[in-house]
Motif scaffolding. Sequence first.
Motif, PDB file in Angstrom:
ATOM      1  N   TYR A 172       1.906   5.572   1.835  1.00  0.00           N
ATOM      2  CA  TYR A 172       0.657   5.913   2.514  1.00  0.00           C
ATOM      3  C   TYR A 172       1.011   6.843   3.667  1.00  0.00           C
ATOM      4  O   TYR A 172       2.193   7.100   3.926  1.00  0.00           O
ATOM      5  N   PRO A 180      -8.543   2.329   1.414  1.00  0.00           N
ATOM      6  CA  PRO A 180      -7.130   1.946   1.504  1.00  0.00           C
ATOM      7  C   PRO A 180      -6.285   3.021   2.189  1.00  0.00           C
ATOM      8  O   PRO A 180      -6.620   4.203   2.148  1.00  0.00           O
ATOM      9  N   GLN A 239       0.816  -1.216   0.000  1.00  0.00           N
ATOM     10  CA  GLN A 239       0.000   0.000   0.000  1.00  0.00           C
ATOM     11  C   GLN A 239       0.852   1.270   0.000  1.00  0.00           C
ATOM     12  O   GLN A 239       0.322   2.370  -0.067  1.00  0.00           O
ATOM     13  N   ASN A 297      -3.697   4.309   1.305  1.00  0.00           N
ATOM     14  CA  ASN A 297      -3.123   5.280   0.360  1.00  0.00           C
ATOM     15  C   ASN A 297      -4.220   6.003  -0.419  1.00  0.00           C
ATOM     16  O   ASN A 297      -3.962   6.531  -1.492  1.00  0.00           O
TER      17      ASN A 297
END
Length: 138
Positions: A80, A106, A77, A108
């Motif tokens: 982030y 998510p 991910q 990010n």
Amino acid sequence: MLSPVPDADGAPFWRYAAEGELRVQTCADCAEPRFPPRPCCPHCQSFAAEWRRTSGRGRIWSYVVPHPPLLPEYAAQAPYNVILVELTEAPRIRLIGNLVTAPGAPLNSLPHDHIRIGARVRVVFDGNGLPQWVLERP
Ligand SMILES: [Zn+2]
């Protein structure tokens, strides 16, 4: 996704979070909130504690954007954000979390240039009772 591993002192935090409430352990004698949860008040040494519900609002005190090397669960991910939130009702308490666009989004999901120190945020919970944060004014 990594999951919390609550200890005896922190278990109530996660139990309330699973119910959609952000609560902070607070001394039942001197009313000083404390985090992380622990048996004894660092102010007055009392062992009496209660869990007070908060509004779930605060401000971004600081943030980072982690880069590799990261744990495998997070590397996918990256990049982030990880933010430090100063709670409105307990400014001395700062909670670590992620700023996202919506509950369960998510890690990010929010572009980094949308993050500002001092911005107002409010807590949301993903489907597993994990507190996350969203901007009050996206
Ligand atoms: Zn106390």
